[in-house]
Write an enzyme that holds these catalytic residues in place. Sequence first.
Site: not given
Ligand SMILES: *Cc1c(COP(=O)(O)O)cnc(C)c1O
Length: 360
Positions: A102, A172, A196
């Site tokens: 990520w 993030d 999540k």
């Molecule tokens: C799931 C996830 C993403 C992707 O998110 P989207 O909703 O598909 O844009 C990005 N970063 C992390 C750490 C994630 O767990």
Amino acid sequence: MTRVFNFSAGPAVLPEAVLRRAADEMLDWQGSGMSVMEMSHRGPEFMGIHARTEDLLRELLDIPSSYKVLFMQGGAIGENAIVPMNLIGRSGRADYVDTGDWSKRSLTEARKYGTVQIAASAEASKFTAVPKQSTWKLDPGAAYVHICSNETIGGVEYHWTPDTGAVPLVADMSSNILSRPIDVRRYGLIYAGAQKNMGPSGLTVVIVRDDLLGHALPITPTAFNYKVQAENDSMYNTPPTYAIYIAGLVCQHIKAQGGLAAVEQHNRAKAKLLYDFLDGSSFFRNEIAREDRSLMNVPFKLRDESLNDTFLQGAQARGMVQLKGHRSVGGMRASIYNAMPIAGVQALVAYLQDFEREHG
Ligand SMILES: *Cc1c(COP(=O)(O)O)cnc(C)c1O
């Protein structure tokens, strides 16, 4: 009705109490005669839902008044572009820490908008550990430093907050927000997709310090300009109303459980159960450095990978789904977000034990 133990990495399990409440309110939200889905985002009912969701997030995460909370769309992958478009203009340069899939996607996208330096990388450990801060090469002129606080695919999590001095720290937090208390004051900006730990997909929460607003590159789409969204209470465009409502119910549920400190204890207990089993097993293994293991996403491998399909079928037969690892790394992954009950982890460990006895 039978509910499975859903170990999906996202969209993921939600608290059953939240789903029941949403079901009860589906056709008629609190005497309004409407579903939340049918409400004008500018009507008094939804404005109240929106404000309460923000208040609850502020309370749970102890967000200071000098930060804006934005409810946006585009997901964390959208934020990979939206963050540099809004922040990198201050100097044209940004530092990124590469801890896995990520963070790599974030820095690759950011390169479209400015100069990206990799301040530290977990490559030497094959992405099984967070690089120690002493190895980071930070640029004091960077517009921000970006980290991914929990690598959802790799299963590596920061259990400490980096010190980036006067340079704003951007994180993030898609897969570990609301999993434990954090000190928001240590960050310039936090973003997270909701699917999540907060609610359904479609909602992206951005927590941004006021002084970082107003530096967007001219090419920034207006709907993705943080300052414009802040000035419009996240209603420059229609926000993802139903997802905001569910996120509000999730926050209420967390508050009723005792807040994030209680949630953290619960998460630690669940993760310990699973990691302790994996550490004692000669058939299953997790390869992440102990101090950097994720409490949310636990990747693991079978010693004999030819049994992967057998393992997944057996899990399914016991009501445990979505244990297959991400296609880029293979193996298995158990995502054990806030809403995964401890009974789900106990059932998984019992299955792992039985499987090892039979095939080990
Ligand atoms: C799931 C996830 C993403 C992707 O998110 P989207 O909703 O598909 O844009 C990005 N970063 C992390 C750490 C994630 O767990």
